[in-house]
Write an enzyme that holds these catalytic residues in place. Structure first.
Site, PDB file in Angstrom:
ATOM      1  N   GLY A  88       0.822  -1.212   0.000  1.00 14.43           N
ATOM      2  CA  GLY A  88       0.000   0.000   0.000  1.00 14.43           C
ATOM      3  C   GLY A  88       0.852   1.257   0.000  1.00 14.43           C
ATOM      4  O   GLY A  88       0.589   2.210   0.728  1.00 14.43           O
ATOM      5  N   SER A  90       1.220   3.376  -2.415  1.00 18.45           N
ATOM      6  CA  SER A  90       0.825   4.362  -3.436  1.00 18.45           C
ATOM      7  C   SER A  90       0.255   5.646  -2.840  1.00 18.45           C
ATOM      8  O   SER A  90      -0.056   6.577  -3.584  1.00 18.45           O
ATOM      9  CB  SER A  90      -0.199   3.742  -4.396  1.00 18.45           C
ATOM     10  OG  SER A  90      -1.374   3.397  -3.697  1.00 18.45           O
ATOM     11  N   GLY A  91       0.107   5.707  -1.539  1.00 20.70           N
ATOM     12  CA  GLY A  91      -0.424   6.935  -0.931  1.00 20.70           C
ATOM     13  C   GLY A  91      -0.474   6.806   0.577  1.00 20.70           C
ATOM     14  O   GLY A  91      -0.109   5.765   1.138  1.00 20.70           O
ATOM     15  N   ARG A 113      -1.853  -1.240  -6.286  1.00 19.34           N
ATOM     16  CA  ARG A 113      -2.397  -1.331  -7.652  1.00 19.34           C
ATOM     17  C   ARG A 113      -2.028  -0.085  -8.448  1.00 19.34           C
ATOM     18  O   ARG A 113      -1.689  -0.155  -9.618  1.00 19.34           O
ATOM     19  CB  ARG A 113      -3.919  -1.503  -7.583  1.00 19.34           C
ATOM     20  CG  ARG A 113      -4.330  -2.855  -7.007  1.00 19.34           C
ATOM     21  CD  ARG A 113      -5.769  -2.862  -6.589  1.00 19.34           C
ATOM     22  NE  ARG A 113      -6.039  -1.819  -5.588  1.00 19.34           N
ATOM     23  CZ  ARG A 113      -7.214  -1.579  -5.043  1.00 19.34           C
ATOM     24  NH1 ARG A 113      -8.264  -2.289  -5.408  1.00 19.34           N
ATOM     25  NH2 ARG A 113      -7.365  -0.626  -4.142  1.00 19.34           N
ATOM     26  N   THR A 114      -2.066   1.095  -7.815  1.00 15.56           N
ATOM     27  CA  THR A 114      -1.779   2.352  -8.531  1.00 15.56           C
ATOM     28  C   THR A 114      -0.274   2.577  -8.556  1.00 15.56           C
ATOM     29  O   THR A 114       0.261   3.427  -7.840  1.00 15.56           O
ATOM     30  CB  THR A 114      -2.486   3.528  -7.812  1.00 15.56           C
ATOM     31  OG1 THR A 114      -3.753   3.091  -7.347  1.00 15.56           O
ATOM     32  CG2 THR A 114      -2.661   4.722  -8.721  1.00 15.56           C
ATOM     33  N   TYR A 236     -14.898  -3.405   9.556  1.00 17.34           N
ATOM     34  CA  TYR A 236     -13.492  -2.968   9.481  1.00 17.34           C
ATOM     35  C   TYR A 236     -12.801  -3.211  10.825  1.00 17.34           C
ATOM     36  O   TYR A 236     -11.687  -3.741  10.899  1.00 17.34           O
ATOM     37  CB  TYR A 236     -13.446  -1.480   9.099  1.00 17.34           C
ATOM     38  CG  TYR A 236     -12.082  -0.846   9.243  1.00 17.34           C
ATOM     39  CD1 TYR A 236     -11.072  -1.112   8.322  1.00 17.34           C
ATOM     40  CD2 TYR A 236     -11.793   0.018  10.305  1.00 17.34           C
ATOM     41  CE1 TYR A 236      -9.817  -0.535   8.462  1.00 17.34           C
ATOM     42  CE2 TYR A 236     -10.542   0.598  10.443  1.00 17.34           C
ATOM     43  CZ  TYR A 236      -9.551   0.319   9.519  1.00 17.34           C
ATOM     44  OH  TYR A 236      -8.312   0.886   9.652  1.00 17.34           O
ATOM     45  N   LYS A 240      -9.452  -5.415  12.031  1.00 17.19           N
ATOM     46  CA  LYS A 240      -8.295  -4.883  12.766  1.00 17.19           C
ATOM     47  C   LYS A 240      -8.103  -5.603  14.111  1.00 17.19           C
ATOM     48  O   LYS A 240      -6.971  -5.769  14.575  1.00 17.19           O
ATOM     49  CB  LYS A 240      -8.442  -3.368  12.949  1.00 17.19           C
ATOM     50  CG  LYS A 240      -8.292  -2.599  11.622  1.00 17.19           C
ATOM     51  CD  LYS A 240      -6.938  -2.856  10.952  1.00 17.19           C
ATOM     52  CE  LYS A 240      -6.654  -1.966   9.756  1.00 17.19           C
ATOM     53  NZ  LYS A 240      -5.355  -2.210   9.134  1.00 17.19           N
ATOM     54  N   LYS A 278     -12.277   6.807   0.550  1.00 18.14           N
ATOM     55  CA  LYS A 278     -12.601   5.497  -0.040  1.00 18.14           C
ATOM     56  C   LYS A 278     -13.745   4.846   0.742  1.00 18.14           C
ATOM     57  O   LYS A 278     -14.596   4.185   0.162  1.00 18.14           O
ATOM     58  CB  LYS A 278     -11.355   4.617  -0.050  1.00 18.14           C
ATOM     59  CG  LYS A 278     -10.278   5.173  -0.983  1.00 18.14           C
ATOM     60  CD  LYS A 278      -8.965   4.419  -0.865  1.00 18.14           C
ATOM     61  CE  LYS A 278      -7.870   5.103  -1.657  1.00 18.14           C
ATOM     62  NZ  LYS A 278      -6.528   4.558  -1.370  1.00 18.14           N
TER      63      LYS A 278
HETATM   64  N1  LIG Z   1      -6.241   6.843   7.851  1.00 15.70           N
HETATM   65  C1  LIG Z   1      -6.563   6.454   9.070  1.00 15.70           C
HETATM   66  O1  LIG Z   1      -7.243   7.192   9.817  1.00 15.70           O
HETATM   67  C2  LIG Z   1      -6.085   5.136   9.596  1.00 15.70           C
HETATM   68  C3  LIG Z   1      -6.188   4.912  10.980  1.00 15.70           C
HETATM   69  C4  LIG Z   1      -5.758   3.717  11.501  1.00 15.70           C
HETATM   70  C5  LIG Z   1      -5.232   2.752  10.686  1.00 15.70           C
HETATM   71  N2  LIG Z   1      -5.148   2.976   9.347  1.00 15.70           N
HETATM   72  C6  LIG Z   1      -4.596   1.887   8.516  1.00 15.70           C
HETATM   73  O2  LIG Z   1      -3.469   2.391   7.818  1.00 15.70           O
HETATM   74  C7  LIG Z   1      -3.278   1.628   6.630  1.00 15.70           C
HETATM   75  C8  LIG Z   1      -3.042   2.589   5.471  1.00 15.70           C
HETATM   76  O3  LIG Z   1      -4.207   3.375   5.287  1.00 15.70           O
HETATM   77  P1  LIG Z   1      -4.173   4.879   4.758  1.00 15.70           P
HETATM   78  O4  LIG Z   1      -4.834   5.701   5.774  1.00 15.70           O
HETATM   79  O5  LIG Z   1      -2.838   5.245   4.308  1.00 15.70           O
HETATM   80  O6  LIG Z   1      -5.202   4.724   3.546  1.00 15.70           O
HETATM   81  P2  LIG Z   1      -5.105   5.084   2.000  1.00 15.70           P
HETATM   82  O7  LIG Z   1      -4.556   6.447   1.821  1.00 15.70           O
HETATM   83  O8  LIG Z   1      -6.463   4.771   1.479  1.00 15.70           O
HETATM   84  O9  LIG Z   1      -4.042   4.030   1.440  1.00 15.70           O
HETATM   85  C9  LIG Z   1      -4.368   2.662   1.386  1.00 15.70           C
HETATM   86  C10 LIG Z   1      -3.283   1.919   0.634  1.00 15.70           C
HETATM   87  O10 LIG Z   1      -3.660   0.528   0.570  1.00 15.70           O
HETATM   88  C11 LIG Z   1      -3.535   0.101  -0.778  1.00 15.70           C
HETATM   89  N3  LIG Z   1      -4.464  -0.959  -1.130  1.00 15.70           N
HETATM   90  C12 LIG Z   1      -5.782  -1.044  -0.847  1.00 15.70           C
HETATM   91  N4  LIG Z   1      -6.295  -2.138  -1.439  1.00 15.70           N
HETATM   92  C13 LIG Z   1      -5.287  -2.748  -2.100  1.00 15.70           C
HETATM   93  C14 LIG Z   1      -5.186  -3.909  -2.916  1.00 15.70           C
HETATM   94  N5  LIG Z   1      -6.238  -4.676  -3.196  1.00 15.70           N
HETATM   95  N6  LIG Z   1      -3.989  -4.221  -3.430  1.00 15.70           N
HETATM   96  C15 LIG Z   1      -2.910  -3.447  -3.201  1.00 15.70           C
HETATM   97  N7  LIG Z   1      -2.941  -2.335  -2.429  1.00 15.70           N
HETATM   98  C16 LIG Z   1      -4.120  -2.002  -1.900  1.00 15.70           C
HETATM   99  C17 LIG Z   1      -3.828   1.343  -1.613  1.00 15.70           C
HETATM  100  O11 LIG Z   1      -3.229   1.229  -2.904  1.00 15.70           O
HETATM  101  P3  LIG Z   1      -4.016   1.088  -4.292  1.00 15.70           P
HETATM  102  O12 LIG Z   1      -5.408   1.573  -4.073  1.00 15.70           O
HETATM  103  O13 LIG Z   1      -3.192   1.918  -5.212  1.00 15.70           O
HETATM  104  O14 LIG Z   1      -3.958  -0.356  -4.610  1.00 15.70           O
HETATM  105  C18 LIG Z   1      -3.120   2.413  -0.793  1.00 15.70           C
HETATM  106  O15 LIG Z   1      -1.759   2.461  -1.132  1.00 15.70           O
HETATM  107  C19 LIG Z   1      -4.512   0.745   6.486  1.00 15.70           C
HETATM  108  O16 LIG Z   1      -4.204  -0.561   6.928  1.00 15.70           O
HETATM  109  C20 LIG Z   1      -5.513   1.378   7.427  1.00 15.70           C
HETATM  110  O17 LIG Z   1      -6.449   0.439   7.925  1.00 15.70           O
HETATM  111  C21 LIG Z   1      -5.556   4.150   8.775  1.00 15.70           C
END
Ligand SMILES: NC(=O)c1ccc[n+]([C@@H]2O[C@H](COP(=O)([O-])OP(=O)(O)OC[C@H]3O[C@@H](n4cnc5c(N)ncnc54)[C@H](OP(=O)(O)O)[C@@H]3O)[C@@H](O)[C@H]2O)c1
Length: 330
Positions: A88, A90-91, A113-114, A236, A240, A278
Site C-alpha cells: 500500500g 501508493s499513498g 495497484r496504482t 473494518y 483490525k 474510499k
Molecule cells: N487513515 C486512518 O485514519 C487510519 C487509521 C488507523 C489505521 N489505518 C490503517 O493504515 C493503513 C493505510 O491506510 P491509509 O490511511 O494510508 O489509507 P489510504 O490512503 O487509502 O491508502 C491505502 C493503501 O492501501 C492500498 N491498497 C488497498 N487495497 C489494495 C489492494 N487490493 N492491493 C494493493 N494495495 C491495496 C492502496 O493502494 P491502491 O489503491 O493503489 O492499490 C493504498 O496504497 C490501512 O491498513 C488502514 O487500515 C488508517
C-alpha cells in the site's frame, strides 16, 4: 514534481558507513537541523497532490568533508541496504513509510495497484538524493497469485525480504445488519488475508536466507482495540481486531521457531489520508468532515513510529504502539 534546490542536492547524499564512522556532529546541530528541516518540509507531495506534507522523518546532520550530510537515524544503520517490502505504498501512510525508509538508506519494494504513484515517489526520492532506493511493484493484494509473484520477483531480483510492513488496508461502509458480502470480502481479503500471506512469505524468505533479525510490522488501528459505535466501521474494526491477534500470534510462533525476528503492530487513530474518501466514496463531504473536526495525525507521524520500532536494539521487541491525535476522544 518540485525543483530540488542546489543546497538539497549537495547535502542529502549520506556517506555513513555501517557504524556511521567518519562523521563529526556539527556544533550548531540545532540550528542546522532546523535549517535542513525547513528545506525538507512543506513541499507538495506527489502522492497527495495539492497538499503540503512534512516529507522527511528527521535524520541526524553530520559534517563530512566540510559539508552537511543527512545520515541514518541512530539504530537504523544496521538496516542500510537491506530490503523492506511496504504494501500500500501508493499513498497515505504507506507512501510516508516507504519514503522514510528510503531516506534511511534501505532498498524498499513498494507495492499497490496504482503503481504510477509509487513510480512518482521513487523519482522524488531519487531527485532528493536519499541514500536508499524505492522499487515500485504493481500488485493487487486481494489476489494471492499476485502476492506470490511479487515475492518470487523479489527473490530472483533482490534475494529476499528483511522487513515486511503490512500497511495496505481499506474500509467499506458495509454494516453488520445490511452490508454487502462483497464489501466484507474486500476488507477481509486485504486487511487480514493479504497481511497473513505476506507475513508467511516474508518469514519463509528470511528463513531460507538465515536472516534471524528481520522485522514484520503490521499497520493496525485503534479500531483493533475498541469498537466505536459507528455502524459503517464495525466490520473494518473486526478485521483490525484480527490484526491484533495475528501480530501477537506471530510473535509467539517466532519465539517457538527460536528466531529473533520481531513482530510489531502500530495502531493509529485518525490519520489524514485518502482512507475516509474510499470509505465514504459516495459522500466526499462526509469524508472530508472526518478530518476537519480535530487536528489529525499525519502519515509521517506513523512513519516516525515505524522508524522508532526498527531502530530499537535487536533485543527490544515492541509489541504495539497505540497513537491517537491528542484531540481524539474515542
Ligand atoms: N487513515 C486512518 O485514519 C487510519 C487509521 C488507523 C489505521 N489505518 C490503517 O493504515 C493503513 C493505510 O491506510 P491509509 O490511511 O494510508 O489509507 P489510504 O490512503 O487509502 O491508502 C491505502 C493503501 O492501501 C492500498 N491498497 C488497498 N487495497 C489494495 C489492494 N487490493 N492491493 C494493493 N494495495 C491495496 C492502496 O493502494 P491502491 O489503491 O493503489 O492499490 C493504498 O496504497 C490501512 O491498513 C488502514 O487500515 C488508517
Amino acid at each position: 514534481m518540485w525543483p530540488i534546490s542546489e543546497e538539497r542536492r549537495v547535502e542529502s547524499r549520506s556517506e555513513a558507513g555501517p557504524n556511521g564512522g567518519g562523521h563529526r556532529r556539527v556544533s550548531d546541530g540545532g540550528r542546522s537541523a532546523a535549517a535542513a528541516s525547513a528545506v525538507l518540509r512543506d513541499r507538495p507531495s506527489c502522492c497527495d497532490p495539492g497538499r503540503s506534507s512534512a516529507i522527511s522523518v528527521p535524520s541526524s546532520l553530520c559534517e563530512v568533508g566540510g559539508r552537511l550530510r543527512i545520515v541514518a537515524r541512530a539504530g537504523m544503520e544496521r538496516w542500510r541496504d537491506r530490503l523492506a517490502l511496504v504494501t500500500g505504498a501508493s499513498g497515505g501512510i504507506g507512501a510516508a513509510v516507504a519514503r522514510a525508509l528510503v531516506q534511511q538508506g534501505l532498498k524498499v519494494v513498494g507495492c499497490a495497484r496504482t503503481v504510477g504513484n509509487i513510480e512518482e515517489l521513487a523519482a522524488e526520492c531519487k531527485s532528493a538524493g536519499y541514500p536508499g532506493t524505492l522499487i515500485p511493484y504493481r500488485c493487487d493484494l486481494s489476489n494471492e497469485e499476485d502476492i506470490l509473484s511479487m515475492f518470487s520477483a523479489v527473490r530472483s531480483q533482490h534475494s529476499g525480504v528483511d522487513i515486511c510492513i503490512n500497511n495496505a488496508g481499506l474500509a467499506r461502509p458495509d454494516t453488520l445488519l445490511s452490508g454487502s458480502t462483497s464489501g466484507w470480502k474486500d476488507m477481509f481479503n486485504v486487511n487480514v488475508l493479504a497481511l497473513s500471506i505476506c507475513t508467511r512469505e516474508a518469514y519463509q524468505s528470511m528463513k531460507e536466507r538465515k536472516v534471524d533479525d528481520g522485522h514484520i510490522i503490521n499497520i493496525n488501528s485503534m479500531s483493533g482495540h475498541r469498537v466505536v459505535p459507528q455502524s459503517v466501521t464495525h466490520f473494518y474494526s473486526a478485521t483490525k481486531y484480527a490484526v491484533t491477534a495475528l501480530t501477537e500470534g506471530l510473535r509467539q510462533e517466532l519465539r517457538e521457531a527460536q528466531t529473533h525476528i520481531r513482530a510489531t503492530c502500530i495502531s493509529p487513530g485518525l490519520v489524514e489520508t485518502q482512507f475516509a474518501f474510499k470509505l465514504h466514496d459516495k459522500d466526499p463531504e462526509k469524508a472530508a468532515a472526518t478530518y476537519e473536526h480535530i487536528k489529525c495525525l499525519k502519515p509521517e507521524d506513523v512513519a516516525e513510529a515505524v522508524i522508532y520500532v526498527l531502530s530499537t536494539p535487536p533485543h527490544v521487541q515492541i509489541g504495539d504502539i497505540q497513537m491517537r491525535p491528542t484531540e481524539q476522544v474515542t
